[in-house]
Design a protein around this motif. Structure first.
Motif, PDB file in Angstrom:
ATOM      1  N   LYS A  58       0.722  -1.172  -0.061  1.00  0.00           N
ATOM      2  CA  LYS A  58      -0.085  -0.135  -0.030  1.00  0.00           C
ATOM      3  C   LYS A  58       0.784   1.270  -0.036  1.00  0.00           C
ATOM      4  N   SER A  59       0.812   2.127  -0.896  1.00  0.00           N
ATOM      5  CA  SER A  59       1.536   3.168  -0.943  1.00  0.00           C
ATOM      6  C   SER A  59       0.439   4.504  -1.347  1.00  0.00           C
ATOM      7  N   PHE A  60       1.093   5.758  -1.578  1.00  0.00           N
ATOM      8  CA  PHE A  60       0.577   6.926  -1.794  1.00  0.00           C
ATOM      9  C   PHE A  60       1.100   7.213  -3.203  1.00  0.00           C
ATOM     10  N   VAL A  61      -0.029   7.522  -4.104  1.00  0.00           N
ATOM     11  CA  VAL A  61       0.180   7.698  -5.508  1.00  0.00           C
ATOM     12  C   VAL A  61      -0.323   9.390  -5.671  1.00  0.00           C
ATOM     13  N   ILE A  62       0.511   9.965  -6.398  1.00  0.00           N
ATOM     14  CA  ILE A  62       0.193  11.484  -6.810  1.00  0.00           C
ATOM     15  C   ILE A  62       0.494  11.303  -8.388  1.00  0.00           C
ATOM     16  N   PHE A  63      -0.368  11.818  -8.907  1.00  0.00           N
ATOM     17  CA  PHE A  63      -0.315  11.967 -10.585  1.00  0.00           C
ATOM     18  C   PHE A  63       0.233  10.651 -11.090  1.00  0.00           C
ATOM     19  N   GLY A  64      -0.273   9.530 -10.553  1.00  0.00           N
ATOM     20  CA  GLY A  64       0.033   8.216 -11.161  1.00  0.00           C
ATOM     21  C   GLY A  64       1.320   7.734 -10.852  1.00  0.00           C
TER      22      GLY A  64
ATOM     23  N   ASP B  44       4.078   6.637  -7.592  1.00  0.00           N
ATOM     24  CA  ASP B  44       4.332   6.233  -6.286  1.00  0.00           C
ATOM     25  C   ASP B  44       5.239   7.164  -5.674  1.00  0.00           C
ATOM     26  N   VAL B  45       4.856   7.922  -4.766  1.00  0.00           N
ATOM     27  CA  VAL B  45       5.916   8.780  -4.024  1.00  0.00           C
ATOM     28  C   VAL B  45       6.873   8.068  -2.971  1.00  0.00           C
ATOM     29  N   ALA B  46       6.622   6.911  -2.924  1.00  0.00           N
ATOM     30  CA  ALA B  46       7.469   6.142  -1.750  1.00  0.00           C
ATOM     31  C   ALA B  46       8.757   5.630  -2.590  1.00  0.00           C
ATOM     32  N   GLN B  47       8.797   5.893  -4.123  1.00  0.00           N
ATOM     33  CA  GLN B  47       9.690   5.431  -4.872  1.00  0.00           C
ATOM     34  C   GLN B  47      10.579   6.764  -5.302  1.00  0.00           C
ATOM     35  N   ILE B  48      10.375   7.810  -4.913  1.00  0.00           N
ATOM     36  CA  ILE B  48      10.830   9.131  -5.199  1.00  0.00           C
ATOM     37  C   ILE B  48      11.736   9.292  -4.078  1.00  0.00           C
ATOM     38  N   PRO B  49      13.253   9.221  -4.369  1.00  0.00           N
ATOM     39  CA  PRO B  49      14.140   9.543  -3.638  1.00  0.00           C
ATOM     40  C   PRO B  49      14.048  10.838  -2.919  1.00  0.00           C
ATOM     41  N   CYS B  50      14.423  10.932  -1.714  1.00  0.00           N
ATOM     42  CA  CYS B  50      14.352  12.477  -0.951  1.00  0.00           C
ATOM     43  C   CYS B  50      12.890  12.964  -0.845  1.00  0.00           C
ATOM     44  N   PHE B  51      11.878  12.509  -1.182  1.00  0.00           N
ATOM     45  CA  PHE B  51      10.353  12.797  -1.116  1.00  0.00           C
ATOM     46  C   PHE B  51       9.977  12.658   0.470  1.00  0.00           C
ATOM     47  N   ARG B  52      10.066  11.591   1.196  1.00  0.00           N
ATOM     48  CA  ARG B  52       9.770  11.477   2.369  1.00  0.00           C
ATOM     49  C   ARG B  52      10.384  12.549   3.227  1.00  0.00           C
ATOM     50  N   ASN B  53      11.892  12.499   3.336  1.00  0.00           N
ATOM     51  CA  ASN B  53      12.619  13.211   4.343  1.00  0.00           C
ATOM     52  C   ASN B  53      12.532  14.945   3.947  1.00  0.00           C
ATOM     53  N   SER B  54      12.256  15.236   2.896  1.00  0.00           N
ATOM     54  CA  SER B  54      11.982  16.597   2.546  1.00  0.00           C
ATOM     55  C   SER B  54      10.714  17.251   3.208  1.00  0.00           C
ATOM     56  N   PHE B  55       9.614  16.413   2.871  1.00  0.00           N
ATOM     57  CA  PHE B  55       8.357  16.634   3.554  1.00  0.00           C
ATOM     58  C   PHE B  55       8.399  16.657   5.234  1.00  0.00           C
ATOM     59  N   LEU B  56       9.024  15.640   5.803  1.00  0.00           N
ATOM     60  CA  LEU B  56       9.056  15.538   6.892  1.00  0.00           C
ATOM     61  C   LEU B  56      10.010  16.675   7.647  1.00  0.00           C
ATOM     62  N   TYR B  57      11.146  16.949   6.957  1.00  0.00           N
ATOM     63  CA  TYR B  57      11.600  18.250   7.673  1.00  0.00           C
ATOM     64  C   TYR B  57      10.955  19.592   7.383  1.00  0.00           C
ATOM     65  N   GLY B  58      10.420  19.832   6.206  1.00  0.00           N
ATOM     66  CA  GLY B  58       9.695  20.934   5.984  1.00  0.00           C
ATOM     67  C   GLY B  58       8.418  21.211   6.870  1.00  0.00           C
ATOM     68  N   ILE B  59       7.517  19.982   7.048  1.00  0.00           N
ATOM     69  CA  ILE B  59       6.612  20.073   8.188  1.00  0.00           C
ATOM     70  C   ILE B  59       7.093  20.442   9.428  1.00  0.00           C
ATOM     71  N   SER B  60       8.213  19.717  10.024  1.00  0.00           N
ATOM     72  CA  SER B  60       8.423  19.812  11.352  1.00  0.00           C
ATOM     73  C   SER B  60       9.293  21.277  11.407  1.00  0.00           C
ATOM     74  N   GLY B  61       9.929  21.775  10.202  1.00  0.00           N
ATOM     75  CA  GLY B  61      10.431  23.158  10.421  1.00  0.00           C
ATOM     76  C   GLY B  61       9.315  24.149  10.420  1.00  0.00           C
ATOM     77  N   GLY B  62       8.308  23.859   9.660  1.00  0.00           N
ATOM     78  CA  GLY B  62       7.397  25.155   9.417  1.00  0.00           C
ATOM     79  C   GLY B  62       6.597  25.201  10.669  1.00  0.00           C
ATOM     80  N   ILE B  63       6.140  24.047  11.331  1.00  0.00           N
ATOM     81  CA  ILE B  63       5.400  23.980  12.830  1.00  0.00           C
ATOM     82  C   ILE B  63       6.428  24.742  13.657  1.00  0.00           C
TER      83      ILE B  63
END
Length: 110
Positions: free
Chosen positions: A10-16, A18-37
């Motif tokens: 089970k994974s998250f798909v955007i525009f067809g 799978d974002v789990a297969q994109i390098p750096c996607f997860r960490n970029s958003f985790l750092y961005g979200i935590s920094g923004g908060i």
């Protein structure tokens, strides 16, 4: 009551894609979200203005995500290029092993 097994793929798909297969996607958003908060909360604590702190928090989320994405993808591209060069050198070494070309290369490097 029988439990249904969870889908392991089970994974998250955007525009067809799978974002789990994109390098750096997860960490970029985790750092961005935590920094923004974090920056949004600090702005609110410093100014007590909710409207300003939400704008600053979202702006820092956006800028932090983009900055980490660019830096991470650059490092990923450099490592990928180096791996390709190493793979090609290993292929050539296996191809030339025991031949006159290997002996000539050994003489040149010595």
């Amino acid at each position: 009551m029988a439990e249904e097994p969870e889908e392991p793929g089970k994974s998250f798909v955007i525009f067809g894609r799978d974002v789990a297969q994109i390098p750096c996607f997860r960490n970029s958003f985790l750092y961005g979200i935590s920094g923004g908060i974090g920056i949004g909360v600090l702005t609110f604590l410093g100014t007590s203005r909710t409207h300003l702190s939400t704008h600053v928090g979202f702006g820092s989320f956006f800028c932090g995500t983009i900055a980490y994405w660019v830096a991470c993808r650059y490092q990923w591209s450099v490592r990928r290029f180096e791996q390709q060069q190493l793979r090609e050198a290993m292929r050539r070494q296996a191809l030339y092993e025991g031949t006159q070309v290997e002996r000539d290369l050994d003489l040149k490097s010595a």
